[in-house]
Design a protein around this motif. Structure first.
Motif, PDB file in Angstrom:
ATOM      1  N   ASN A   1       0.852  -1.192   0.000  1.00  0.00           N
ATOM      2  CA  ASN A   1       0.000   0.000   0.000  1.00  0.00           C
ATOM      3  C   ASN A   1       0.891   1.247   0.000  1.00  0.00           C
ATOM      4  OD1 ASN A   1      -1.826   2.083   0.507  1.00  0.00           O
ATOM      5  ND2 ASN A   1      -3.088   0.832   1.884  1.00  0.00           N
ATOM      6  N   PHE A   2       1.233   1.700  -1.197  1.00  0.00           N
ATOM      7  CA  PHE A   2       2.153   2.827  -1.345  1.00  0.00           C
ATOM      8  C   PHE A   2       1.542   4.122  -0.828  1.00  0.00           C
ATOM      9  CE2 PHE A   2       4.233   6.113  -4.070  1.00  0.00           C
ATOM     10  CZ  PHE A   2       5.525   5.945  -3.598  1.00  0.00           C
ATOM     11  N   HIS A   3       0.247   4.306  -1.010  1.00  0.00           N
ATOM     12  CA  HIS A   3      -0.407   5.535  -0.553  1.00  0.00           C
ATOM     13  C   HIS A   3      -0.325   5.656   0.972  1.00  0.00           C
ATOM     14  CE1 HIS A   3      -2.205   4.691  -4.518  1.00  0.00           C
ATOM     15  NE2 HIS A   3      -2.175   6.003  -4.653  1.00  0.00           N
ATOM     16  N   ALA A   4      -0.529   4.549   1.672  1.00  0.00           N
ATOM     17  CA  ALA A   4      -0.444   4.578   3.131  1.00  0.00           C
ATOM     18  C   ALA A   4       0.989   4.826   3.591  1.00  0.00           C
ATOM     19  CB  ALA A   4      -0.967   3.271   3.716  1.00  0.00           C
ATOM     20  N   LEU A   5       1.952   4.199   2.937  1.00  0.00           N
ATOM     21  CA  LEU A   5       3.358   4.387   3.316  1.00  0.00           C
ATOM     22  C   LEU A   5       3.788   5.834   3.113  1.00  0.00           C
ATOM     23  CD1 LEU A   5       6.089   3.303   4.242  1.00  0.00           C
ATOM     24  CD2 LEU A   5       6.541   2.625   1.862  1.00  0.00           C
ATOM     25  N   GLU A   6       3.391   6.444   2.014  1.00  0.00           N
ATOM     26  CA  GLU A   6       3.715   7.848   1.780  1.00  0.00           C
ATOM     27  C   GLU A   6       3.148   8.738   2.893  1.00  0.00           C
ATOM     28  OE1 GLU A   6       4.373   9.159  -2.737  1.00  0.00           O
ATOM     29  OE2 GLU A   6       2.294   8.677  -2.255  1.00  0.00           O
TER      30      GLU A   6
ATOM     31  N   ASP B   1      -7.807  -3.370  13.167  1.00  0.00           N
ATOM     32  CA  ASP B   1      -8.309  -3.071  14.503  1.00  0.00           C
ATOM     33  C   ASP B   1      -9.482  -2.093  14.445  1.00  0.00           C
ATOM     34  OD1 ASP B   1      -6.837  -0.896  13.671  1.00  0.00           O
ATOM     35  OD2 ASP B   1      -5.402  -0.953  15.317  1.00  0.00           O
ATOM     36  N   MET B   2     -10.214  -2.169  13.334  1.00  0.00           N
ATOM     37  CA  MET B   2     -11.415  -1.340  13.134  1.00  0.00           C
ATOM     38  C   MET B   2     -11.099   0.143  12.994  1.00  0.00           C
ATOM     39  SD  MET B   2     -13.472  -3.820  13.044  1.00  0.00           S
ATOM     40  CE  MET B   2     -15.059  -2.991  12.927  1.00  0.00           C
ATOM     41  N   ASP B   3      -9.863   0.475  12.644  1.00  0.00           N
ATOM     42  CA  ASP B   3      -9.444   1.853  12.413  1.00  0.00           C
ATOM     43  C   ASP B   3      -8.738   1.871  11.064  1.00  0.00           C
ATOM     44  OD1 ASP B   3      -8.210   4.373  12.353  1.00  0.00           O
ATOM     45  OD2 ASP B   3      -7.831   4.385  14.511  1.00  0.00           O
ATOM     46  N   TRP B   4      -9.302   2.564  10.093  1.00  0.00           N
ATOM     47  CA  TRP B   4      -8.796   2.529   8.728  1.00  0.00           C
ATOM     48  C   TRP B   4      -7.477   3.268   8.531  1.00  0.00           C
ATOM     49  CZ3 TRP B   4      -8.100   7.114   5.991  1.00  0.00           C
ATOM     50  CH2 TRP B   4      -8.669   8.265   6.569  1.00  0.00           C
ATOM     51  N   ARG B   5      -7.120   4.148   9.465  1.00  0.00           N
ATOM     52  CA  ARG B   5      -5.937   4.972   9.290  1.00  0.00           C
ATOM     53  C   ARG B   5      -4.646   4.151   9.380  1.00  0.00           C
ATOM     54  NH1 ARG B   5      -7.241   9.149  13.990  1.00  0.00           N
ATOM     55  NH2 ARG B   5      -7.696   7.121  14.942  1.00  0.00           N
ATOM     56  N   ALA B   6      -3.631   4.596   8.625  1.00  0.00           N
ATOM     57  CA  ALA B   6      -2.333   3.941   8.672  1.00  0.00           C
ATOM     58  C   ALA B   6      -1.728   4.073  10.065  1.00  0.00           C
ATOM     59  CB  ALA B   6      -1.397   4.560   7.634  1.00  0.00           C
ATOM     60  N   ALA B   7      -1.063   3.016  10.515  1.00  0.00           N
ATOM     61  CA  ALA B   7      -0.513   2.981  11.869  1.00  0.00           C
ATOM     62  C   ALA B   7       1.009   2.875  11.829  1.00  0.00           C
ATOM     63  CB  ALA B   7      -1.091   1.800  12.643  1.00  0.00           C
ATOM     64  N   PHE B   8       1.640   3.484  12.818  1.00  0.00           N
ATOM     65  CA  PHE B   8       3.083   3.356  13.003  1.00  0.00           C
ATOM     66  C   PHE B   8       3.433   3.756  14.435  1.00  0.00           C
ATOM     67  CE2 PHE B   8       2.493   7.732  11.630  1.00  0.00           C
ATOM     68  CZ  PHE B   8       3.430   8.477  12.336  1.00  0.00           C
ATOM     69  N   ALA B   9       4.707   3.630  14.792  1.00  0.00           N
ATOM     70  CA  ALA B   9       5.147   4.003  16.139  1.00  0.00           C
ATOM     71  C   ALA B   9       6.518   4.662  16.069  1.00  0.00           C
ATOM     72  CB  ALA B   9       5.199   2.788  17.061  1.00  0.00           C
ATOM     73  N   ILE B  10       6.785   5.483  17.066  1.00  0.00           N
ATOM     74  CA  ILE B  10       8.106   6.087  17.237  1.00  0.00           C
ATOM     75  C   ILE B  10       8.674   5.625  18.574  1.00  0.00           C
ATOM     76  CG2 ILE B  10       9.390   8.229  17.604  1.00  0.00           C
ATOM     77  CD1 ILE B  10       8.593   7.986  14.743  1.00  0.00           C
TER      78      ILE B  10
ATOM     79  N   ALA C   1     -12.107  -3.382  -0.529  1.00  0.00           N
ATOM     80  CA  ALA C   1     -13.208  -3.024   0.374  1.00  0.00           C
ATOM     81  C   ALA C   1     -12.761  -2.938   1.829  1.00  0.00           C
ATOM     82  CB  ALA C   1     -14.339  -4.030   0.228  1.00  0.00           C
ATOM     83  N   ARG C   2     -11.878  -3.834   2.255  1.00  0.00           N
ATOM     84  CA  ARG C   2     -11.525  -3.877   3.671  1.00  0.00           C
ATOM     85  C   ARG C   2     -10.715  -2.675   4.121  1.00  0.00           C
ATOM     86  NH1 ARG C   2      -8.234  -9.282   4.512  1.00  0.00           N
ATOM     87  NH2 ARG C   2      -8.938  -8.826   6.626  1.00  0.00           N
ATOM     88  N   LEU C   3     -10.072  -1.974   3.171  1.00  0.00           N
ATOM     89  CA  LEU C   3      -9.280  -0.812   3.547  1.00  0.00           C
ATOM     90  C   LEU C   3     -10.144   0.297   4.153  1.00  0.00           C
ATOM     91  CD1 LEU C   3      -6.830  -0.455   0.507  1.00  0.00           C
ATOM     92  CD2 LEU C   3      -6.436  -1.582   2.712  1.00  0.00           C
ATOM     93  N   GLN C   4     -11.405   0.374   3.740  1.00  0.00           N
ATOM     94  CA  GLN C   4     -12.286   1.428   4.209  1.00  0.00           C
ATOM     95  C   GLN C   4     -12.700   1.230   5.655  1.00  0.00           C
ATOM     96  OE1 GLN C   4     -13.190   3.807   1.602  1.00  0.00           O
ATOM     97  NE2 GLN C   4     -13.506   5.051   3.417  1.00  0.00           N
ATOM     98  N   THR C   5     -12.704   0.004   6.129  1.00  0.00           N
ATOM     99  CA  THR C   5     -13.225  -0.295   7.476  1.00  0.00           C
ATOM    100  C   THR C   5     -12.148  -0.684   8.478  1.00  0.00           C
ATOM    101  OG1 THR C   5     -13.655  -2.580   6.791  1.00  0.00           O
ATOM    102  CG2 THR C   5     -15.463  -1.004   6.576  1.00  0.00           C
TER     103      THR C   5
ATOM    104  N   PRO D   1      -4.427   9.577   8.570  1.00  0.00           N
ATOM    105  CA  PRO D   1      -5.274   9.327   7.399  1.00  0.00           C
ATOM    106  C   PRO D   1      -4.432   9.251   6.121  1.00  0.00           C
ATOM    107  CG  PRO D   1      -6.072  11.201   8.687  1.00  0.00           C
ATOM    108  CD  PRO D   1      -4.691  10.882   9.178  1.00  0.00           C
ATOM    109  N   TYR D   2      -4.944   8.552   5.126  1.00  0.00           N
ATOM    110  CA  TYR D   2      -4.283   8.512   3.821  1.00  0.00           C
ATOM    111  C   TYR D   2      -5.352   8.382   2.743  1.00  0.00           C
ATOM    112  CZ  TYR D   2      -4.981   3.420   3.465  1.00  0.00           C
ATOM    113  OH  TYR D   2      -5.540   2.175   3.369  1.00  0.00           O
ATOM    114  N   ASP D   3      -4.945   8.425   1.505  1.00  0.00           N
ATOM    115  CA  ASP D   3      -5.888   8.386   0.382  1.00  0.00           C
ATOM    116  C   ASP D   3      -6.341   6.951   0.126  1.00  0.00           C
ATOM    117  OD1 ASP D   3      -7.351   8.725  -1.923  1.00  0.00           O
ATOM    118  OD2 ASP D   3      -5.878  10.044  -2.886  1.00  0.00           O
ATOM    119  N   VAL D   4      -7.325   6.511   0.900  1.00  0.00           N
ATOM    120  CA  VAL D   4      -7.830   5.147   0.773  1.00  0.00           C
ATOM    121  C   VAL D   4      -8.417   4.908  -0.614  1.00  0.00           C
ATOM    122  CG1 VAL D   4      -9.563   3.525   1.610  1.00  0.00           C
ATOM    123  CG2 VAL D   4      -8.254   4.855   3.242  1.00  0.00           C
ATOM    124  N   GLU D   5      -9.139   5.881  -1.136  1.00  0.00           N
ATOM    125  CA  GLU D   5      -9.777   5.696  -2.446  1.00  0.00           C
ATOM    126  C   GLU D   5      -8.739   5.456  -3.536  1.00  0.00           C
ATOM    127  OE1 GLU D   5     -12.389   8.953  -3.166  1.00  0.00           O
ATOM    128  OE2 GLU D   5     -13.845   8.318  -1.647  1.00  0.00           O
TER     129      GLU D   5
END
Length: 249
Positions: free
Chosen positions: A12-17, A199-208, A243-247, A222-226
Motif C-alpha cells: 500500500n504505497f499511498h499509506a506508506l507515503e 483493529d477497526m481503524d482505517w488509518r495507517a498505523a506506526f510508532a516512534i 473493500a476492507r481498507l475502508q473499514t 489518514p491517507y488516500d484510501v480511495e
C-alpha cells in the motif's frame, strides 16, 4: 535515538507515503515485514523502503510472494494476491525481499525486531495468552513485532501483566498516544499495520521509539484510501482487498 517502527505495509504505497510524511524526525527506520502482498504497488513500496530502512525483517507474505515458501497455508484471496505480486515484482526488488533476514533481529542488547513473535516468525500475538511465553522467555527487554495488524503493547513487570491498546477519541484526523516504558519491564510492542489495519481503524498505523525518554508513541494518520482501492481494482485483484481498507478489518 529515535526510530520509526513500521510493519505490514502490504504493497500500500499511498499509506506508506502518508506515514513518512507524518512521522516526526527520526534517526532510523525499522521495518518489521510483510512489505508486499494484498496491495497493488509492491515495486514502489520496495523501492522506497530500500532507500530509507535501516533494519528489515521478513514477513510471511514476503516469503510467499518471492517464492521462498508456498502459498499452501494462505486463503484463496491471499494466495491470488501473492501470485500476482510475484509476477509484478522486478528482479531487483524480488532479490531484495528474498534477502531480508528471518527475525528476530537484535538492535543492541535490549531490543529485538520480529515479524510474528521473538520466538517464531509466524506466531500471532493477539492476546495476553499469546504473549505469555514470549514475555517469559525473551532475553531482550523490548520486542517489536507485527503480523496481527493490531496496534498495542503487552508487558510484564515481576508478576504484573498488562495489555494496552491505544484509544483514540475520533477516527478521521491524525492522532497519537504515548506509552512510557518502565524500567525493569519487558514489552512486546506492535506498531500496527501501515497498509492494512485490522483493529477497526482505517488509518495507517506506526510508532516512534525514543530511547532518550524511554517511550513509544503510537500514531494513526489518514491517507488516500480511495486511491489505494482504485489501484487494487485496476490491477484486477480481489475486491475484498479494496473493500476492507475502508473499514480497517
Amino acid at each position: 535515538m529515535r526510530a520509526l517502527v513500521i510493519s505490514d505495509i502490504h504493497g500500500n504505497f499511498h499509506a506508506l507515503e502518508a506515514v513518512l510524511a507524518a512521522a516526526p524526525a527520526h534517526d532510523a527506520v525499522w521495518n518489521l515485514g510483510d512489505v508486499v502482498g494484498y496491495g497493488a504497488r509492491p515495486n514502489e513500496v520496495v523501492e522506497l523502503l530500500r532507500g530509507i530502512s535501516t533494519l528489515d525483517v521478513r514477513g510471511n507474505h514476503d516469503r510467499v510472494c518471492t517464492g521462498l515458501t508456498s502459498s499452501q497455508g494462505f486463503n484463496p484471496v491471499a494466495a491470488e494476491a501473492a501470485a500476482w505480486t510475484h509476477g509484478t515484482l522486478t528482479d531487483s526488488n524480488l532479490e531484495w525481499l528474498k534477502a531480508m533476514p528471518k527475525g528476530p533481529v537484535a538492535v543492541g542488547e535490549t531490543i529485538v525486531c520480529a515479524h510474528g513473535s521473538p520466538l517464531h516468525e509466524d506466531h500471532y500475538i493477539l492476546s495476553m495468552r499469546d504473549a505469555w511465553a514470549p514475555l517469559q522467555r525473551m532475553e531482550s527487554s523490548i520486542a517489536f513485532f507485527g503480523h496481527t495488524h493490531v496496534q498495542g503493547n503487552f508487558s510484564l513487570l515481576e508478576n504484573d501483566w498488562e495489555e494496552e491498546r491505544p484509544q483514540y477519541a475520533e477516527r478521521e484526523a491524525a492522532a497519537q498516544q504515548r506509552l512510557e516504558l518502565r524500567a525493569g519491564t519487558k514489552h512486546l510492542i506492535n506498531p500496527g499495520s501501515v497498509g492494512q489495519p485490522r483493529d477497526m481503524d482505517w488509518r495507517a498505523a506506526f510508532a516512534i521509539y525514543d530511547d532518550m525518554d524511554s517511550s513509544v508513541t503510537f500514531h494513526r494518520v489518514p491517507y488516500d484510501v480511495e486511491a489505494a482501492q482504485a489501484a487494487i481494482r485496476a490491477a484486477k485483484l480481489p475486491e475484498r482487498l479494496a473493500a476492507r481498507l475502508q473499514t480497517g478489518r
